[in-house]
Structure formats: structure tokens, C-alpha cells
Write an enzyme that holds these catalytic residues in place. Structure first.
Site, short mmCIF file in Angstrom:
data_model
loop_
_atom_site.label_atom_id
_atom_site.label_comp_id
_atom_site.label_asym_id
_atom_site.label_seq_id
_atom_site.Cartn_x
_atom_site.Cartn_y
_atom_site.Cartn_z
N HIS A 275 0.83 -1.23 0.05
CA HIS A 275 -0.07 0.01 0.02
C HIS A 275 0.75 1.20 0.03
CE1 HIS A 275 -3.76 -2.26 1.47
NE2 HIS A 275 -3.90 -1.96 -0.02
N ARG B 270 6.39 -11.01 -20.65
CA ARG B 270 7.14 -11.70 -20.38
C ARG B 270 6.84 -12.80 -19.24
NH1 ARG B 270 10.77 -6.89 -21.14
NH2 ARG B 270 12.41 -7.38 -22.59
N ASN C 204 17.08 -7.04 -28.50
CA ASN C 204 18.03 -7.11 -27.38
C ASN C 204 18.87 -8.73 -27.70
OD1 ASN C 204 16.70 -5.31 -26.14
ND2 ASN C 204 15.49 -6.66 -24.69
N ASP C 205 17.96 -9.58 -28.07
CA ASP C 205 18.58 -10.79 -28.65
C ASP C 205 19.31 -10.81 -30.25
OD1 ASP C 205 19.04 -12.51 -26.43
OD2 ASP C 205 16.56 -12.66 -26.37
N ARG D 190 25.01 -10.75 -24.24
CA ARG D 190 24.32 -9.43 -23.53
C ARG D 190 24.55 -9.20 -21.87
NH1 ARG D 190 17.74 -10.85 -24.34
NH2 ARG D 190 17.50 -9.28 -22.63
C1 PEP Z 1 14.58 -9.29 -26.77
O1 PEP Z 1 15.35 -9.92 -26.94
O2 PEP Z 1 14.56 -8.06 -27.59
C2 PEP Z 1 13.28 -9.46 -25.96
C3 PEP Z 1 12.15 -8.32 -26.05
O3 PEP Z 1 13.15 -10.34 -25.22
P1 PEP Z 1 14.21 -10.47 -23.84
O4 PEP Z 1 14.47 -8.95 -23.53
O5 PEP Z 1 13.09 -10.90 -22.71
O6 PEP Z 1 14.83 -11.51 -24.08
MG MG Z 2 14.53 -12.12 -26.19
#
Ligand code: PEP
Ligand code: MG
Length: 570
Positions: free
Chosen positions: A190, A297, A454-455, A465
Site C-alpha cells: 500500500h 514476459r 536485445n537478442d 548481453r
Molecule cells: C529481446 O530479446 O529483445 C526481447 C524483447 O526479449 P528479452 O529481452 O526478454 O530476451
Molecule cells: Mg529476447
């Protein structure tokens, strides 16, 4: 100090420590003749707390957030429940113990039951039961129910407490604290909810703040990052004062954009979606008026715990998000564990975990895990507008296997007569170069695509990463990355299916124009970035940037690309 930032913004002020009385509860036997009197003492304490809470409720200033009344009603309800207002009386009668001891025993028994609750929101209501129970104890011990605050306290003080109840915060509303820090609490506590509704920077779960911070220490509270700096030197202070000013000016401007339609200057509509990790994140999604959830996610329901969430628990989580979002689409990504997100007890000794049994590869190798999740998602699809998104696809075979698994679960559910959305769209993530180069094939089988930059960057540039030593090589502007993103967008457009970007690139305003120029019309990002990206969309004329984008796609010199990006964003 690091905690969980639950309400964004930067504030600077002196600490005021909430007096935190440890409630020492004695245990003694009451003579038989005095049992009735002890019961009456308990009843009076309950009535006193009732009057106190009613008093706070009636004194809520007009214009206060509706949460205030709701929380006080909740505390009154807890107090009125027989578990708290009657059970201790029976303990006094049967054990002939003092009233304080009876309340404490009953409280301990109730709290034990809370620990067994799986639902995070309900489990956090444990704090409410403690707060109400402690009020009754204070009334019995003759201590004031409120936290005393000196009258001459300066306006911009930051309250540092072990824990705060909604009633405490209402008391402090008049006091106008500039920030709240607590040792306890989580994102849905809260304190968090009220601080957010008041728009006051707040950090919870600091563990030792109440113990380590002294009265009048100068504090910098960065609610966005969840960081507290105690007694900063003058350079740090000057830097944060600047950041605070900038943040406030910017926030003011951004808020006005909430209701604005997201269109470019030349009238092209752009859809801005949000990424979430848990159902609790929905509040921020709604507050920023996202067009839907572009990436849920779901693995966060599976991490940091012993055992896996069952079908029922998953179903409840997905249904909650579906219901809360109503007509707006919710993209539920199937489990992406493995690599840097291993399940507890499943940390594998693979030499290259990012190239190992991760995401859809793991799901296809553990069919029962996958089926349970698919069933939960499909069942929840009956309650809203869900879409299924498969992560880390690298071959057509995986696409076919995934679709086959979905078909099988649907067939089972048809036989069992369980309702679900028969037309639920199924999409794939483009995060592996092989997938980006196979868009035309994937697009024939799938209803939509989403680029996980990202991947995609990690796998295209062969840069882990999670490895700090190569972090400087992680480059979204690398010509190879741009080429893959551009070709993926074109491929999806050619196939006539929707395409979005849901990696960090989508929430980075420096990349907004570039992605728009590459043809992207759907972005999915952390909700906190949404209004900033919208602001950039509103300032962009696609016709004006077209020539620079064409030039960028032809350049393979990194420096020229960087210069062009600066020009694009000027
Ligand atoms: C990605 O890889 O860009 C993505 C959105 O998935 P995550 O960051 O959960 O691996
Ligand atoms: Mg990903």
C-alpha cells in the site's frame, strides 16, 4: 542504498525518522474473576481503533486519491472480521491470558496462513493485517495509534520508516512529505500504491534504511532507479538538483500527452504498446495509456521460486491481465527461460547458455511444461483479447512444432468443452539472425511478428548481453543489425502481417525516428518510456526523414551512421 523504486522522480531533503516502537507484549495469567473484565478491555481497544480509523476516513481531504477511502475501508473490514475482533476474546476465556497476548497469538496464527498464499497481491495484504493488529495492541498498551511528527518539521522532509500503513500516509498527506522510504514492502504494497497515487518519489524494501539513516541526514531519493544517496558531496548534490529540475519540467510536459493520439506530423498512426513482467505492472500501463500489451514476459511468474506455477495459478495471472486490459490486445509470450534466466535448481552447466536449451527450445523439449502454459493462456483467452508469442524461433521446424502443440491443446480443450478464443493469433519473435533471414517463410505460418532487438543484437554480433567485458561492443546501430531489422520489417509488410519491435530499442527515443523511417508502426516498451516515445512520434515528419534513412541504409561506416542519427534527431 538500493531498494525497489515504486514511485518515480527525484527528491532531495532531510530525513525524518518515524518513531518505530517495538511492541513488547507481556504474557500473564488473569484470575478467573477478572476474565470478563479482560474481555471488556479487549472490546474497548477494538472500539477505540474503530473510532480512530473512522476518524481518519471522515477526515480525508476532498480531492484525495480514491485509494485512501478504499484502504481505510479495507482496514476497517479486517478489524471487524471475527478472526480479529472475536477470536482473541475466546483465547482470553479459554487460556485465561491477558488481552495483549491473545491478540498476539491470534495475529501470529493468521500470518502463518498468509505465508501459504500463492497470489502475490493477497500475500502482501499480510502487511495490512499486521498494521491493524498492531493498532489494537497499541490501544491496549495505551500508546497513540498515529506516528508522532514534530510540528516544526520542514516541508520537504523525507519520511524514513520501517513500514507505513495507509492510515499513516493519510495522516502524512497534510504533512506533505517529499518522499517515502521504507524497509519493508513490495511493488504492490500500500505504501507503494499510495505513494504512486500521490506522485511522491518512494522506495521500499530498503531493509536497513530505518536503522542506518539518522535524523536530519541529507538524502537524495531517486525513485526511478530505486537509489538513496545519504549525505552526498556537493558535486553529487549539484548533479541531482539539475536532474530533479529537468525531470520535473519534462514530466509536466509529458503528462499532457497522455490523451494525445499517437500520430506523426504527416498523419501516420503509430501504435505504442507496453512490455510487462507481472500482472501488477498493468497499473502503469493504463496510466500511460498504452494501446495494449506488446510483450508479457511470463517467465517472471516462474523465476525465484521453488517449483513451477501450475495451470490454475498461470490461468489466474493471464486472466487478470486479459480482464484488466479489456478490448486492448495482450501479447503473452510463452516461457523464455534458460540462459540468464534459469529456473531455480535448473542452472545448467552448459558452456554457452545463450546458445543452449533456452526459450522455445526448452519448451519443445519439455512438452508438459509447454502444454500447461498453453492451456492456461488459451483458457484465459476467453476473457479478453490475447495473442500468443513464441520466443527465440530459429527454424521453420520450431514454428511448425509450436503450432502443432497449440493445435493439440485446443483439441483437448474442445473435447473437454472448455471455452477459449478459437482465432487467437499466434506470432513469433525475430531474435536470431536465421529467423530474420527467413521472415518470408515464418510469415506464411504466423499471424504476426515481433523483433526482439536485445537478442537479435546479441546473436548477430556474437556479444553475450550479460558479459560486461564486451558490453562496449553491443551496438544497435551496427550496419548488420540495421539491415536485419529493416529487412524483417519489409518482409512482414510484404506478407501483410503486423510487425513490432519489443526490445529496448523500441523505448529508446534516440531510435524512434530511425525505426519509424524503416517502416515500423508498432513499438512495445517499458510503460515508463511510452510518453517520451509518443512525444518523439508527434514531432516527426516521415517525409522529411526519408532521405536520411535511405542514406543510413546504404552506409556501412559506423561513424557516418552515428552522424546521420544525430542529424535525424536534430
Ligand atoms: C529481446 O530479446 O529483445 C526481447 C524483447 O526479449 P528479452 O529481452 O526478454 O530476451
Ligand atoms: Mg529476447
Amino acid at each position: 542504498m538500493h531498494g525497489v523504486g515504486v514511485s518515480e522522480g527525484i527528491t532531495i531533503g532531510h530525513a525524518h525518522l518515524a518513531i518505530h516502537d517495538r511492541l513488547e507484549v507481556a504474557h500473564y495469567l488473569v484470575p478467573a474473576a477478572e476474565v470478563a473484565g479482560e474481555c471488556a478491555r479487549f472490546d474497548t481497544a477494538v472500539q477505540t481503533v474503530h473510532a480512530e480509523l473512522e476518524g481518519y476516513r471522515n477526515a480525508i481531504p476532498s480531492g484525495s486519491p480514491p485509494e485512501f477511502t478504499a484502504f481505510l475501508d479495507l482496514h476497517l473490514m479486517i478489524l471487524d472480521d471475527a478472526m480479529l475482533s472475536e477470536a482473541p476474546r475466546r483465547l482470553i476465556e479459554t487460556q485465561r491470558c491477558n488481552a495483549e497476548w491473545a491478540v498476539k497469538q491470534q495475529l501470529d496464527a493468521l500470518l502463518e496462513q498468509f505465508d501459504a498464499i500463492e497470489d502475490g497481491y493477497l500475500r502482501e495484504r499480510k502487511a495490512d493485517v499486521i498494521q491493524v493488529g498492531e493498532r489494537v495492541l497499541k490501544a491496549l498498551l495505551g500508546k497513540p495509534g498515529h506516528i508522532p511528527v514534530p510540528e516544526d518539521l520542514e516541508q520537504a522532509s523525507i519520511l524514513v520508516a520501517h513500514d507505513l500503513s495507509p492510515a499513516d500516509i493519510i495522516q502524512f498527506k497534510q504533512q506533505q512529505f517529499a518522499g517515502f522510504l521504507t524497509d519493508l514492502g513490495g511493488a504492490t504494497s500500500h505504501t507503494a500504491i499510495v505513494a504512486r497515487s500521490l506522485n511522491i518519489p518512494a522506495i521500499v524494501a530498503l531493509h536497513q534504511a530505518r536503522h542506518l539513516i539518522r535524523e536530519n541526514d541529507l538524502l537524495v531519493v531517486d525513485g526511478t532507479q530505486g537509489v538513496v544517496i545519504v549525505n552526498p558531496d556537493k558535486h553529487v548534490l549539484a548533479e541531482y538538483r539539475l536532474r530533479q529540475d529537468q525531470w520535473e519540467i519534462e514530466q509536466h510536459k509529458l503528462k499532457r500527452l497522455k490523451t494525445a493520439r499517437s500520430v506523426t506530423l504527416d498523419g501516420v498512426r503509430v501504435e505504442l504498446y507496453a512490455n510487462i513482467e507481472l500482472p501488477e505492472d498493468i497499473e502503469q500501463v493504463k496510466d500511460n495509456r498504452a494501446a495494449g500489451i506488446g510483450l508479457f514476459r511470463t517467465e517472471f511468474l516462474f523465476l525465484n521460486r521453488d517449483g513451477l506455477p501450475g495451470e490454475e495459478e498461470q490461468f489466474e495471472a493471464y486472466r487478470k491481465v486479459a480482464l484488466e486490459m479489456g478490448d486492448l490486445p495482450v501479447t503473452v509470450r510463452t516461457l523464455d527461460v534458460g540462459a540468464d534466466k534459469p529456473l531455480l535448481g535448473q542452472e545448467r552447466n552448459s558452456t554457452n547458455p545463450a546458445l543452449g536449451l533456452r526459450a522455445i527450445r526448452l519448451c519443445l523439449s519439455e512438452p508438459s511444461l509447454f502444454h500447461t502454459q498453453l492451456r492456461a493462456i488459451l483458457r484465459a483467452s476467453h476473457y479478453g483479447k490475447l495473442r500468443i508469442l513464441i520466443p527465440m524461433l530459429s527454424s521453420l521446424h520450431e514454428v511448425e512444432q509450436s503450432l502443432h502443440a497449440i493445435k493439440k491443446v485446443k483439441k483437448d480443450m474442445d473435447e473437454e468443452g472448455i471455452p477459449y478464443d478459437h482465432d487467437i493469433p499466434v506470432g513469433g519473435m525475430i531474435e536470431v539472425p536465421a529467423a530474420a533471414l527467413s521472415v518470408h517463410v515464418f510469415a506464411r505460418k504466423l499471424d504476426f511478428l515481433s523483433i526482439g532487438t536485445n537478442d537479435l543484437i546479441q546473436y548477430t554480433l556474437a556479444i553475450d548481453r550479460t558479459d560486461d567485458s564486451v558490453a562496449h561492443l553491443y551496438d544497435p546501430l551496427h550496419p548488420a543489425v540495421l539491415h536485419l531489422v529493416s529487412e524483417t520489417i519489409k518482409g512482414a509488410q510484404k506478407a501483410g502481417i503486423p510487425i513490432s519491435v519489443c526490445g529496448e530499442m523500441a523505448g529508446d527515443v534516440a531510435m524512434t525516428r530511425l525505426l519509424l523511417g524503416l517502416g515500423l508502426r508498432q513499438f512495445s516498451m517499458h510503460p515508463a518510456h511510452l510518453l517520451r516515445v509518443k512525444q518523439q512520434v508527434l514531432k516527426t515528419d516521415l517525409r522529411e526523414i526519408a532521405a536520411t534513412i535511405r542514406r543510413m541504409l546504404k552506409t556501412d561506416e559506423p561513424q557516418k551512421l552515428r552522424d546521420a542519427l544525430v542529424q535525424l534527431n536534430a
